[in-house]
Scaffold this motif. Structure first.
Motif, short mmCIF file in Angstrom:
data_model
loop_
_atom_site.label_atom_id
_atom_site.label_comp_id
_atom_site.label_asym_id
_atom_site.label_seq_id
_atom_site.Cartn_x
_atom_site.Cartn_y
_atom_site.Cartn_z
N ASP A 150 -9.86 44.93 -23.01
CA ASP A 150 -9.12 45.99 -23.70
C ASP A 150 -7.79 45.42 -24.19
O ASP A 150 -7.03 44.83 -23.41
CB ASP A 150 -8.87 47.16 -22.75
N VAL A 151 -7.50 45.59 -25.46
CA VAL A 151 -6.30 45.00 -26.05
C VAL A 151 -5.04 45.49 -25.35
O VAL A 151 -4.13 44.70 -25.05
CB VAL A 151 -6.23 45.30 -27.57
N ASP A 152 -4.95 46.78 -25.08
CA ASP A 152 -3.75 47.32 -24.42
C ASP A 152 -3.57 46.70 -23.03
O ASP A 152 -2.45 46.39 -22.62
CB ASP A 152 -3.86 48.85 -24.28
N ALA A 153 -4.68 46.51 -22.32
CA ALA A 153 -4.60 45.92 -20.98
C ALA A 153 -4.16 44.46 -21.05
O ALA A 153 -3.37 43.99 -20.21
CB ALA A 153 -5.95 46.04 -20.27
N ILE A 154 -4.65 43.73 -22.04
CA ILE A 154 -4.26 42.33 -22.18
C ILE A 154 -2.79 42.22 -22.55
O ILE A 154 -2.05 41.39 -22.00
CB ILE A 154 -5.14 41.63 -23.24
N VAL A 155 -2.35 43.07 -23.48
CA VAL A 155 -0.93 43.06 -23.88
C VAL A 155 -0.06 43.39 -22.67
O VAL A 155 1.00 42.79 -22.47
CB VAL A 155 -0.68 44.05 -25.02
#
Length: 252
Positions: free
Chosen positions: A174-179
């Motif tokens: 998930d992009v938000d989780a990686i960020v």
């Protein structure tokens, strides 16, 4: 470096793009897959792949192409002579001696990290990772501390050009989780990865700042998950890792 148009060899650029189509997640590709990953027509991709196979840089089993070990010649000469791997080796060996684990350094190359040197440890933390190995940055501790040098907006843009296919059930995709994980690395000064690239493998990484204060190199220690928990990694391994990063910083 600016290059006059008449001096630019487009066919060399394309040939290198075909080689770069192969990575740890795509070690065996069909002709159609290479064409899709490079933007070439099937006919053009076929000519480049067959040429690489003829020269000994690729293997072909009738359906899949893969890179041959000869392609390592393109990088090992540089890695053996480059200043950074040579300067970092004694530091990595010292960190390994203090932690009894394998220590490595890596740099960011677009959406991936490339491992430049590793300690001569008694433990081999992963048979798939060695000097010259190129792995996706989004799921590695080294990748996250290097991505932490960028803004959240820049990280999101980079992730937009990254194949976020999970490697294990623990991989953050998930992009938000990686960020958020990159932001944590930026705030804490270190990053952890818990079996996100390979089951049973955990890693801890810290940035190595250069003279200008910017970190373009990451130093990491990897352990078997069964041997050490995440909290224990931070408690036992972070101090010698930070000390190693400071020692390497003075050599850059």
């Amino acid at each position: 470096m600016k290059l006059a148009r008449r001096d630019f060899v487009a066919s060399l650029q394309t040939g290198l793009a075909v080689i770069e189509a192969f990575d740890s997640a795509h070690s065996r590709l069909t002709l159609t897959e290479v064409a899709a990953r490079t933007g070439l027509t099937r006919a053009a991709a076929r000519r480049y792949l067959l040429t690489l196979a003829h020269l000994g840089y690729a293997d072909y089993d009738g359906k899949h192409f893969s890179l041959d070990l000869r392609v390592l010649r393109l990088g090992y000469g540089l890695l053996s002579a480059a200043p950074l791997p040579r300067k970092s080796q004694p530091v990595l060996d010292t960190v390994s001696l203090k932690t009894n684990e394998t220590a490595s350094i890596a740099v960011l190359d677009e959406t991936a990290v490339v491992f430049l040197a590793r300690s001569h440890s008694r433990r081999v933390f992963s048979p798939t990772v060695g000097v010259g190995t190129r792995l996706p940055a989004f799921c590695l501790s080294t990748g996250r501390v290097l991505l932490a040098q960028k803004t959240d907006v820049e990280v999101r843009m980079l992730l937009g050009h990254t194949d976020l296919t999970p490697f294990t059930p623990h991989t953050l995709v998930d992009v938000d989780a990686i960020v958020a994980a990159v932001r944590d690395a930026r705030e804490r000064g270190y990053a952890l990865s818990d079996q996100e690239y390979e089951l049973g493998l955990r890693s801890l990484a810290v940035p190595v700042p250069n003279a200008s204060g910017r970190s373009e190199v990451a130093m990491t220690v990897s352990v078997q998950a069964a041997q050490m928990g995440m909290d224990e990694m931070v408690e036992r391994l972070l101090p010698p890792l930070l000390e190693g990063a400071r020692d390497l910083c003075t050599l850059l």
